[in-house]
Design a protein around this motif. Structure first.
Motif, short mmCIF file in Angstrom:
data_model
loop_
_atom_site.label_atom_id
_atom_site.label_comp_id
_atom_site.label_asym_id
_atom_site.label_seq_id
_atom_site.Cartn_x
_atom_site.Cartn_y
_atom_site.Cartn_z
N LEU A 30 0.78 -1.24 0.00
CA LEU A 30 0.00 0.00 0.00
C LEU A 30 0.81 1.28 0.00
N GLY A 31 2.06 1.25 -0.40
CA GLY A 31 2.78 2.50 -0.61
C GLY A 31 3.46 3.08 0.61
N TRP A 32 4.47 3.89 0.33
CA TRP A 32 5.19 4.63 1.37
C TRP A 32 4.30 5.76 1.91
N PRO A 33 4.43 6.11 3.19
CA PRO A 33 3.66 7.26 3.70
C PRO A 33 4.05 8.54 2.97
N GLY A 34 3.08 9.41 2.82
CA GLY A 34 3.34 10.70 2.20
C GLY A 34 3.51 10.66 0.69
N THR A 35 3.13 9.54 0.06
CA THR A 35 3.36 9.41 -1.39
C THR A 35 2.07 9.10 -2.16
N LEU A 57 -4.59 -4.64 0.51
CA LEU A 57 -4.11 -5.69 1.40
C LEU A 57 -2.63 -5.48 1.64
N ALA A 58 -2.22 -5.32 2.88
CA ALA A 58 -0.80 -5.20 3.23
C ALA A 58 -0.25 -6.57 3.59
N THR A 59 0.90 -6.91 2.99
CA THR A 59 1.52 -8.19 3.36
C THR A 59 2.08 -8.14 4.77
N HIS A 60 2.37 -6.94 5.28
CA HIS A 60 2.79 -6.76 6.67
C HIS A 60 2.80 -5.25 6.94
N TYR A 61 2.78 -4.89 8.20
CA TYR A 61 2.63 -3.49 8.57
C TYR A 61 3.97 -2.84 8.90
N HIS A 62 4.77 -2.67 7.84
CA HIS A 62 5.95 -1.83 7.84
C HIS A 62 5.69 -0.68 6.89
N ILE A 63 6.39 0.43 7.08
CA ILE A 63 5.97 1.68 6.43
C ILE A 63 6.05 1.63 4.91
N ASP A 64 6.96 0.82 4.35
CA ASP A 64 7.05 0.79 2.89
C ASP A 64 5.99 -0.10 2.27
N HIS A 65 5.27 -0.87 3.09
CA HIS A 65 4.24 -1.77 2.59
C HIS A 65 2.82 -1.37 2.99
N ALA A 66 2.69 -0.50 3.97
CA ALA A 66 1.36 -0.13 4.45
C ALA A 66 1.22 1.35 4.77
N GLY A 67 2.20 2.14 4.36
CA GLY A 67 2.23 3.54 4.76
C GLY A 67 1.09 4.39 4.26
#
Length: 202
Positions: A30-35, A57-67
């Motif tokens: 789901l993209g980086w935050p602020g992008t 759908l996020a594969t996991h909740y790290h900022i580059d995948h769910a930001g």
């Protein structure tokens, strides 16, 4: 049932996959935050109207995948959350800096499901497959496995590159994918590859 197609709308070295059955679409990661502007531009370049994305759908909740999770929700894309992922969502903000422009993901309006419910939800949008728990990179890591063998694995580490992760946990996740019929890996970073013997530690 419409033929399933896959396009990569990724940027900044991270893959974001749009899985489509006709005009019924699922965004995996789901993209980086602020992008949000970059995400919209990438979707437009690949001729994917954001209004046709039925779920994110996020594969996991790290900022580059769910930001961008919350901003995508605000744009009309509901968020599928597996129940094992719920505790990880509030923790994301502890890894964010103010300049990241992260919008915190709300919890009350997500589509929270169990793994057992995933197939029926996907069927409702014309995508044959299931969501599996594949910990290793993180406990909340999941993979989308389509019935044609396509596996969207996020940051699940190939067994030959295991570092700080628990090798047994990583290997068990790859073995589960193999047993369920995975043949091609669509990772969070890097090129698509075939499943091979090196995907499981021996």
């Amino acid at each position: 049932m419409a033929k399933v197609t896959i396009v990569n709308v990724g940027y900044r070295s991270t893959n974001y996959w749009v899985v489509s059955a006709g005009t019924s679409r699922l965004l995996v990661d789901l993209g980086w935050p602020g992008t949000i502007g970059k995400m919209r531009a990438s979707l437009k370049r690949k001729d994917v109207p954001i209004k046709e994305i039925r779920y994110g759908l996020a594969t996991h909740y790290h900022i580059d995948h769910a930001g961008l999770g919350q901003e995508l929700k605000q744009a009309g894309v509901p968020l599928i959350v597996l129940n094992v992922q719920e505790p990880a969502i509030p923790l994301m903000k502890t890894h964010i800096k103010p300049q990241d422009q992260y919008v915190e993901i709300t919890m009350h309006d997500n589509v929270t499901i169990s793994f057992a419910e995933s197939r029926s939800l996907l069927e409702r949008i014309g995508i044959p497959g299931e969501i599996l728990h594949t910990p290793g990179h993180s406990y909340d890591s999941i993979s989308l496995l389509l019935d044609d063998g396509s596996a969207f694995t996020g940051d699940l580490t190939p067994a030959s590159f295991i570092g700080m992760e628990d090798a047994a946990v990583v290997s068990a996740s790859w073995q589960l994918l193999r047993e369920r019929g995975a043949t091609r890996v669509y990772p969070g970073h890097g090129p698509v590859r075939q499943m091979d013997i090196h995907s499981v530690a021996v």
